[in-house]
Design a protein around this motif. Structure first.
Motif: not given
Ligand code: HAM
Length: 430
Positions: A64, A87, A110, A130, A134, A297, A300, A318-319, A323
């Motif tokens: 990324i 995130t 978000y 997305q 969190e 997800g 962290y 995050a979705l 999709r």
């Protein structure tokens, strides 16, 4: 004069048009409603951040950050990047606004566009959307890990996203979970894995060979058919977790069981972002081809500290909205555009003023109204009302205006009645 030119959206970037946008709105509304029932609040984040924020959190060596970010020098020469995920921004905001002093866990969600310069294909775009959430929990250094509390939060977050997608109408999806260990046990596993990979290097493709050095865990992500048998025989992280990570993972499974959530343990689920530790999860959905992960997800703990904040635990997901929408459409769950409740068919010198007045009164009463601004013969106007699927046509000619009435035509069966203008909303509601 400059030459006339047509433009198209840039590759990997697309428009979301009606009626699809109605489904997008519905999905976002379901998310807001479900997340509110879990007491999450909305956070609105910037679209770009300092490049360094992503390099430090997602990882400078990750695909990324290393290959996919839209990075540019701002006018003051500082390096900024379009956000590839959110995130890092949530954590930056949490620290910047001292949110660790808030009561209880900080639970934020978000939604919005993210940007990654990937090769576009079905379900993979360069601007994609997305919906994420969190949970951040202060974790003072002298307090020992509370595995049941942490795993309870993990399970609640997973339950919430499942409730959301199921309420959207998705079926046939699978929850995959894994533990990728912590700062203590993962580096040891990575070395064991690297050694095993070096021994089978000749059987791997060039990408995986490169990853033996840069990020051996990512080899487990490979979808290359020729590598699958080799990968299946590699050492597994579950056999190398430390006592604490093993306990957490066991608790997570107990917490999912308690919530009657079905899952598959997938030891190859390592995820492509550096900030994860212990719990990782993904949800896959049918009908999406190779890009079948609708949601990703994980936990962290330590990221807040890494970015200069107080010791804090974190978990989120995050979705991929694009999709989820595709999967819903593939399953025949696309939203139907909502047709207008009323179409105003007017004709005659005095009728336009009455049509404007009637349209406003119906809109104020909450109805969706189509008001044509061209004067048309009634036949043509009613034809358009039919093509727009209007529920009713409100017919206004000079006679109706003189009498203070309208002719109300129910489009489904063609039945007509004369109704006083003042009582029209009541008739539409009936
Ligand atoms: P991620 O797995 O990189 O995680 O992305 C989450 C989801 O975003 C994916 O499962 C997928 O549905 C969607 N997605 C990613 N890239 C694309 C793309 N190019 N086109 C369409 N959809 C895409 C994260 O972003 C983490 N921030 C998730 C997280 C939140 N972890 C903890 N908190």
């Amino acid at each position: 004069m400059s030459e006339v030119r047509k433009f198209q959206a840039v590759s990997g970037v697309r428009d979301i048009l009606p009626p699809d946008s109605a489904l997008w709105n519905r999905v976002e509304e379901v998310a807001r409603n479900v997340f509110a029932t879990y007491d999450f609040s909305d956070i609105r984040l910037p679209i770009f951040e300092e490049t360094e924020l992503f390099a430090r959190s997602v990882g400078a060596a990750s695909d990324i950050v290393g290959k996919e970010m839209y990075t540019f020098a701002d006018r003051d020469d500082s390096s900024v990047s379009l956000r590839p995920e959110a995130t890092a921004s949530v954590v930056r905001a949490y620290i910047e606004h001292g949110m660790h002093t808030l009561a209880g866990d900080v639970k934020l969600y978000y939604m919005g566009p993210m940007f990654r310069r990937e090769r576009p294909q079905k379900g993979r775009y360069r601007q994609f959307y997305q919906i994420g959430a969190e949970v951040l929990t202060p974790a003072p250094k002298d307090v020992p890990d509370n595995f049941s509390r942490d795993a309870g939060i993990d399970a609640d977050v997973i339950e919430m996203v499942l409730v959301f997608i199921e309420r959207c109408g998705l079926v046939g999806h699978t929850l995959h979970i894994n533990s990728i260990g912590c700062r203590d046990c993962r580096p040891k596993y990575v070395e064991v894995l690297r050694a095993a990979l070096v021994a089978v290097k000749d059987k791997l493709g060039p990408d995986s060979q490169r990853r033996i050095e840069t990020n051996p865990l990512r080899v487990l992500d490979s979808k290359l058919e020729s590598e699958q048998a080799v990968i299946e025989a590699l050492p597994r992280i579950a056999d190398h977790l430390c006592e604490a990570c093993r306990e957490h993972f066991k608790m997570l499974q107990a917490m999912l069981f308690m919530r009657q959530i079905a899952y598959e343990v997938n030891w190859r689920l390592v995820r492509g972002l550096d900030y994860y530790m212990r719990t990782t999860f993904e949800i896959t959905a049918p009908g999406l081809g190779s890009q079948n992960a609708v949601c990703g997800g994980g936990r962290y703990d330590g990221l807040v500290e890494l970015l200069g904040g107080p010791p804090t635990k974190g978990i989120g997901f995050a979705l991929g909205t694009d999709r989820l929408i595709l999967a819903l459409q593939e399953a025949g769950k696309g939203a139907v555009a909502k047709p207008p409740d009323a179409y105003i068919a007017w004709m005659g010198a005095s009728a336009y003023g009455a049509a404007v007045r009637v349209a406003r009164a119906l809109r104020d009463a909450g109805f969706a109204v189509e008001l044509p601004h061209d004067e048309m013969k009634f036949k043509k106007s009613l034809g358009l009302a039919g093509r727009l699927n209007a529920r009713y046509a409100v017919i206004l000619g000079d006679n109706e205006v003189a009498a203070g009435t309208v002719t109300l035509k129910r489009m489904a069966d063609g039945s007509q009645q004369t109704v006083p203008e003042a009582g029209l909303a009541g008739h539409l509601r009936a």
